[in-house]
Motif scaffolding. Structure first.
Motif, PDB file in Angstrom:
ATOM      1  N   VAL A   1       0.822  -1.207   0.000  1.00  0.00           N
ATOM      2  CA  VAL A   1       0.000   0.000   0.000  1.00  0.00           C
ATOM      3  C   VAL A   1       0.865   1.271   0.000  1.00  0.00           C
ATOM      4  N   ASP A   2       1.455   1.578   1.130  1.00  0.00           N
ATOM      5  CA  ASP A   2       2.105   2.889   1.329  1.00  0.00           C
ATOM      6  C   ASP A   2       3.123   3.223   0.246  1.00  0.00           C
ATOM      7  N   ARG A   3       3.919   2.228  -0.130  1.00  0.00           N
ATOM      8  CA  ARG A   3       5.023   2.556  -1.024  1.00  0.00           C
ATOM      9  C   ARG A   3       4.546   2.925  -2.424  1.00  0.00           C
ATOM     10  N   HIS A   4       3.265   2.658  -2.731  1.00  0.00           N
ATOM     11  CA  HIS A   4       2.767   2.997  -4.067  1.00  0.00           C
ATOM     12  C   HIS A   4       2.170   4.401  -4.143  1.00  0.00           C
ATOM     13  N   LEU A   5       2.004   5.035  -2.980  1.00  0.00           N
ATOM     14  CA  LEU A   5       1.259   6.297  -2.981  1.00  0.00           C
ATOM     15  C   LEU A   5       1.953   7.367  -3.817  1.00  0.00           C
ATOM     16  N   ALA A   6       3.265   7.427  -3.760  1.00  0.00           N
ATOM     17  CA  ALA A   6       3.983   8.482  -4.471  1.00  0.00           C
ATOM     18  C   ALA A   6       3.646   8.476  -5.963  1.00  0.00           C
ATOM     19  N   LYS A   7       3.623   7.272  -6.558  1.00  0.00           N
ATOM     20  CA  LYS A   7       3.402   7.198  -8.009  1.00  0.00           C
ATOM     21  C   LYS A   7       1.980   6.840  -8.400  1.00  0.00           C
ATOM     22  N   HIS A   8       1.300   6.090  -7.545  1.00  0.00           N
ATOM     23  CA  HIS A   8       0.041   5.484  -7.991  1.00  0.00           C
ATOM     24  C   HIS A   8      -1.129   5.808  -7.067  1.00  0.00           C
ATOM     25  N   ARG A   9      -1.042   6.920  -6.356  1.00  0.00           N
ATOM     26  CA  ARG A   9      -2.063   7.241  -5.357  1.00  0.00           C
ATOM     27  C   ARG A   9      -3.494   7.084  -5.888  1.00  0.00           C
ATOM     28  N   ASN A  10      -3.715   7.578  -7.088  1.00  0.00           N
ATOM     29  CA  ASN A  10      -5.089   7.575  -7.606  1.00  0.00           C
ATOM     30  C   ASN A  10      -5.380   6.452  -8.580  1.00  0.00           C
ATOM     31  N   LYS A  11      -4.523   5.483  -8.571  1.00  0.00           N
ATOM     32  CA  LYS A  11      -4.749   4.315  -9.397  1.00  0.00           C
ATOM     33  C   LYS A  11      -5.631   3.317  -8.638  1.00  0.00           C
ATOM     34  N   THR A  12      -6.440   2.558  -9.358  1.00  0.00           N
ATOM     35  CA  THR A  12      -7.255   1.559  -8.671  1.00  0.00           C
ATOM     36  C   THR A  12      -6.373   0.417  -8.165  1.00  0.00           C
ATOM     37  N   ALA A  13      -6.523   0.112  -6.887  1.00  0.00           N
ATOM     38  CA  ALA A  13      -5.848  -1.052  -6.316  1.00  0.00           C
ATOM     39  C   ALA A  13      -6.774  -2.260  -6.435  1.00  0.00           C
ATOM     40  N   ILE A  14      -8.032  -2.060  -6.027  1.00  0.00           N
ATOM     41  CA  ILE A  14      -9.000  -3.157  -6.034  1.00  0.00           C
ATOM     42  C   ILE A  14     -10.260  -2.743  -6.774  1.00  0.00           C
ATOM     43  N   HIS A  15     -10.624  -3.518  -7.777  1.00  0.00           N
ATOM     44  CA  HIS A  15     -11.943  -3.379  -8.389  1.00  0.00           C
ATOM     45  C   HIS A  15     -12.825  -4.414  -7.708  1.00  0.00           C
ATOM     46  N   PHE A  16     -13.787  -3.955  -6.920  1.00  0.00           N
ATOM     47  CA  PHE A  16     -14.709  -4.926  -6.326  1.00  0.00           C
ATOM     48  C   PHE A  16     -15.944  -5.061  -7.217  1.00  0.00           C
ATOM     49  N   VAL A  17     -16.161  -6.272  -7.718  1.00  0.00           N
ATOM     50  CA  VAL A  17     -17.301  -6.521  -8.598  1.00  0.00           C
ATOM     51  C   VAL A  17     -18.350  -7.327  -7.840  1.00  0.00           C
ATOM     52  N   PRO A  18     -19.459  -6.671  -7.435  1.00  0.00           N
ATOM     53  CA  PRO A  18     -20.517  -7.401  -6.730  1.00  0.00           C
ATOM     54  C   PRO A  18     -21.171  -8.407  -7.667  1.00  0.00           C
ATOM     55  N   GLU A  19     -21.739  -9.459  -7.103  1.00  0.00           N
ATOM     56  CA  GLU A  19     -22.386 -10.422  -7.994  1.00  0.00           C
ATOM     57  C   GLU A  19     -23.591  -9.839  -8.730  1.00  0.00           C
ATOM     58  N   PRO A  20     -24.509  -9.123  -8.044  1.00  0.00           N
ATOM     59  CA  PRO A  20     -25.655  -8.572  -8.794  1.00  0.00           C
ATOM     60  C   PRO A  20     -25.166  -7.563  -9.833  1.00  0.00           C
ATOM     61  N   GLU A  21     -25.571  -7.782 -11.086  1.00  0.00           N
ATOM     62  CA  GLU A  21     -25.017  -6.936 -12.143  1.00  0.00           C
ATOM     63  C   GLU A  21     -25.518  -5.505 -12.075  1.00  0.00           C
ATOM     64  N   GLY A  22     -26.650  -5.307 -11.400  1.00  0.00           N
ATOM     65  CA  GLY A  22     -27.184  -3.954 -11.276  1.00  0.00           C
ATOM     66  C   GLY A  22     -26.404  -3.109 -10.277  1.00  0.00           C
ATOM     67  N   GLU A  23     -25.572  -3.765  -9.498  1.00  0.00           N
ATOM     68  CA  GLU A  23     -24.852  -3.038  -8.448  1.00  0.00           C
ATOM     69  C   GLU A  23     -23.534  -2.509  -9.001  1.00  0.00           C
ATOM     70  N   ALA A  24     -23.227  -1.256  -8.681  1.00  0.00           N
ATOM     71  CA  ALA A  24     -22.039  -0.635  -9.274  1.00  0.00           C
ATOM     72  C   ALA A  24     -20.757  -1.316  -8.816  1.00  0.00           C
ATOM     73  N   ILE A  25     -19.788  -1.383  -9.717  1.00  0.00           N
ATOM     74  CA  ILE A  25     -18.455  -1.862  -9.357  1.00  0.00           C
ATOM     75  C   ILE A  25     -17.792  -0.779  -8.506  1.00  0.00           C
ATOM     76  N   GLN A  26     -17.088  -1.202  -7.461  1.00  0.00           N
ATOM     77  CA  GLN A  26     -16.370  -0.221  -6.630  1.00  0.00           C
ATOM     78  C   GLN A  26     -14.894  -0.231  -7.004  1.00  0.00           C
ATOM     79  N   HIS A  27     -14.348   0.968  -7.201  1.00  0.00           N
ATOM     80  CA  HIS A  27     -12.940   1.070  -7.573  1.00  0.00           C
ATOM     81  C   HIS A  27     -12.201   1.701  -6.396  1.00  0.00           C
ATOM     82  N   VAL A  28     -11.457   0.893  -5.696  1.00  0.00           N
ATOM     83  CA  VAL A  28     -10.751   1.382  -4.508  1.00  0.00           C
ATOM     84  C   VAL A  28      -9.345   1.794  -4.936  1.00  0.00           C
ATOM     85  N   THR A  29      -9.036   3.080  -4.847  1.00  0.00           N
ATOM     86  CA  THR A  29      -7.703   3.537  -5.251  1.00  0.00           C
ATOM     87  C   THR A  29      -6.677   3.175  -4.177  1.00  0.00           C
TER      88      THR A  29
END
Ligand code: WTA
Length: 685
Positions: free
Chosen positions: A103-131
């Motif tokens: 985590v921490d060591r990536h902040l300098a270069k990749h702070r706003n990059k997605t680390a985790i795309h959480f894809v819920p099973e129900p397709e109507g539910e929005a994917i969460q992009h955790v930077t």
């Protein structure tokens, strides 16, 4: 060149050994497929001299290249310590933190990059992009909660029983930040199975989620925590706190009540820790990062203990060079984080490299077999990783689906079971659109990361074959007498690894004797020896090596059944059956299944005087599900008048396996009760 003759039947290496080896060994040798030029042009590793760099005479110093991919608070002063074989120590004296590295060591270069795309099973539910920034904040806040509300500190163990949600890696990384050892239990396991792991690891805290989606249903998951705590109490272990994440923050999704003073909703507690930061604990490289329980040859699952420094170095190097992950890649491993594959190749490896890693909640074939390809298109996934079982199911349900979606994989992985060449070819042509490289990676919970695989930018692929040892891994095949089979002999034997490597587990939690006995004693010629050369690691798999140096894995040589790529101990299933008081004997055998590879058939004999009934069979099946979980549910429970036995009284599982697999049980005349074989075969119809 490899020869193309069909292989002869593998010799069963133990009397009860069944058909996995025999099936795989019949596969024809396949032609090679070269990796596309476009892949090689961008690959992290293309120089074949890497194998020189990692030759046995470069051991152990070659592995500093692995550790150099990480940030250390203090550099190690000894790369490898062999003073207490086979309890190897890596990067001794080094200080490190896994959460900092992911985590921490990536902040300098990749702070706003997605680390985790959480894809819920129900397709109507929005994917969460955790930077990475958001991951940093959430890991810190939850670490503060674990420290200040639960009083957890470095060295404590915590059991997680969490589904595939972003909160799972957040929880793991929060533990790692504090030096707390996490033990994540696959969410599909029952409360009882969770309890065994809670009490064995002596976890004062159990972390769970109220509910999650699986195949269209929102399952109540909190109820399993109640069972786990109650069952652990019977073992004499008290759980102080149960932390419950909400699947929908601010809303309760489980009808199961909270227990006052014991159960706490994480999402209610978190606001108190908003903005809190926790300095990562500077941990010794050899401190444990996590326990991962797995099935072995005897009754209870064993806790494989993995280190921080060696493990993280190993998964990071292999993610970079075998998975070919670059920071700009979108990487999706469809395993569950409850298994080792998810730990190494959803969480720790990809995040250490600042990749974007997809966490998918649901079932790949739900609501239809196009789902994974829609996700791949939506997120721009370019590296895909899954198991033969999932590939077979996707091929069955949607053989032409991938072509309908606009995605492009540069790289695909298969792991967990032998993959049939026909299935491999579908994966390559249809899923990979004839353009992706494939790596067939062979390894185990115990190993931390890949052992055998082609290096995708160097080797040609060969369907059905895992490939040579990866750089730094030197496999060898022994026969039952301990003789080394000649390299490339094409004969089946027991695959071992000659040398230690940084990702290998350190011990079995609270059972170092079993660690030595199960993995090292068989081929160690001198138990007093201090030389690592005398301690080959025995994997427990049968394998053949062909003349090209590639290994083909044939399956387990012990009492472990690989169901859909998940390891189940026959003894675990049999003990669950024996909990039904009507049952006096139980025997489990693996049956070939077109999708799951193997499924268990459960044979039981009843107490004298009891009549076989559908009702008893149902109770036996239910007992297996409640003791272990639905993945262990027998395909059938067959109530037999008597078990086929040797004269010394041993149940002949081999005979039962032949009946279940509709094969010839061979000569049964030496049994104590040969007449029972026909009766069972009659019943089986
Ligand atoms: C089997 C999973 C054939 C093997 C990472 C091993 C495989 C067991 C492969 C470990 C493969 C794993 N080809 N068989 N590529 N990968 N296996 O501990 O029998 O859940 O011993 O680790 O899966 O399963 P585990």
């Amino acid at each position: 060149m490899a020869d193309r003759k069909p292989r002869r039947q593998a010799k069963a290496s133990q009397s009860d050994d069944v058909s996995e080896a025999q099936i795989a060994v019949h596969w024809q040798e396949q032609d090679y497929i070269a990796p596309p030029k476009s892949f090689i042009a961008q690959a992290n590793l293309t120089d074949p001299r890497v194998f020189k760099r990692f030759a046995l005479d470069k051991f152990p110093e070659c592995f500093t290249e692995f550790a150099d991919l990480l940030d250390w608070y203090k550099k190690w002063n000894r790369t490898f310590d062999a003073s207490k074989p086979p309890f190897w120590r890596w990067f001794v004296g080094g200080k490190i933190n896994a959460s900092y590295n992911c985590v921490d060591r990536h902040l300098a270069k990749h702070r706003n990059k997605t680390a985790i795309h959480f894809v819920p099973e129900p397709e109507g539910e929005a994917i969460q992009h955790v930077t990475y920034q958001e991951l940093f904040v959430r890991v810190n806040e939850f670490a503060a909660l674990l420290r200040d509300f639960c009083g957890l500190k470095a060295g404590d163990r915590v059991t997680l029983h969490m589904p595939m949600v972003a909160e799972l890696p957040i929880t793991m990384l929060a533990c790692a930040r504090l030096g707390v050892v996490h033990s994540q239990v696959f969410s599909g396991f029952s409360g009882k199975a969770c309890a065994d792991r809670v009490s064995d690891s002596e976890s004062p805290v159990l972390i769970t989620m109220d509910a999650y989606y699986r195949a269209g249903k929102l399952l109540d998951h909190k109820e399993k925590a109640d069972v786990a705590v109650a069952e652990a109490a019977k073992d004499g272990h008290k759980v102080d706190k149960v932390l419950v994440w909400q699947r929908y923050p601010g809303k309760t999704s489980s009808p199961t009540q909270l227990v006052e003073g014991r159960d706490f909703i994480v999402n209610d507690l978190l606001p108190k820790y908003r903005g809190k930061r926790v300095e990562p604990e500077q941990m010794p490289a050899e401190a444990p990062l996590f326990l991962m329980y797995t099935s072995g040859t005897t009754g209870k699952p064993k806790g494989c203990q993995h280190s921080i420094g060696g493990y993280l170095a190993y998964v990071t190097w292999t993610s970079k060079h075998i998975q070919d992950i670059h920071p700009e890649d979108v990487y999706w491993c469809l395993a569950d984080i409850g298994w080792i594959t998810g730990h190494s190749y959803i969480v720790y490896g990809p995040l250490a490299l600042a990749a974007s890693s997809v966490v998918f909640e649901g079932v790949p074939t739900h609501p239809d077999a196009g789902r994974p390809w829609r996700i791949a298109e939506e997120l721009g996934v370019n590296i895909f990783h899954t198991s033969p079982t999932a590939i077979r199911a996707l091929r069955r349900d949607g053989p032409d689906e991938p072509a309908k979606y606009n995605y492009r994989f540069k790289h695909m992985t298969t792991v967990g079971e032998p993959i049939e060449p026909a299935v491999w070819k579908w994966y390559h042509k249809v899923v990979g659109k004839s353009d992706a490289v494939i790596v067939d990676t062979w390894w185990q919970t115990e190993n931390g990361g890949f052992l055998c695989s082609t290096v995708p930018g160097i080797h040609k692929m060969k369907p059905g074959s895992a490939g040579p040892g990866i750089p730094g891994i030197h496999p060898v095949i022994y026969d039952d007498e301990g003789k080394e089979l000649k390299a490339g002999s094409g004969k089946a034997g027991n695959i071992c690894i000659r040398n230690p490597w940084p990702g290998g587990f350190q011990t079995i939690w609270k059972d170092p004797t079993r660690f030595v006995r199960q993995y090292y004693s068989r081929y160690c010629k001198n138990p007093k020896s201090k030389k690592w050369q005398d301690w080959p690691y025995m994997a427990g798999d049968g394998a053949v090596q062909t003349a090209d140096g590639y290994y083909r894995i044939l399956g387990r040589i012990d009492d472990v059944i690989n169901v859909a790529g998940h390891r189940l101990g026959t003894k675990e299933i049999e003990s669950a059956a024996l909990l039904v008081s009507d049952v006096v004997e139980a025997a489990v055998v693996p049956v070939a299944d077109p999708i799951k590879g193997k499924v268990p058939d459960l044979y039981v004999a009843l107490k004298p005087g009891l009549k076989a009934s559908e009702e008893i069979a149902k109770r036996v099946s239910a007992s297996v599900v409640s003791e272990i979980g639905a993945i262990a549910r027998p395909r059938q429970v067959i109530i037999v008048p008597d078990m086929p036995k040797t004269r010394s009284g041993k149940i002949m599982r081999r005979v039962l396996a032949a009946i279940s697999n509709r094969q010839d049980p061979g000569d049964v005349s030496t049994l104590a009760n040969p007449e029972v074989v026909d009766k069972i075969r009659e019943l089986y119809k």
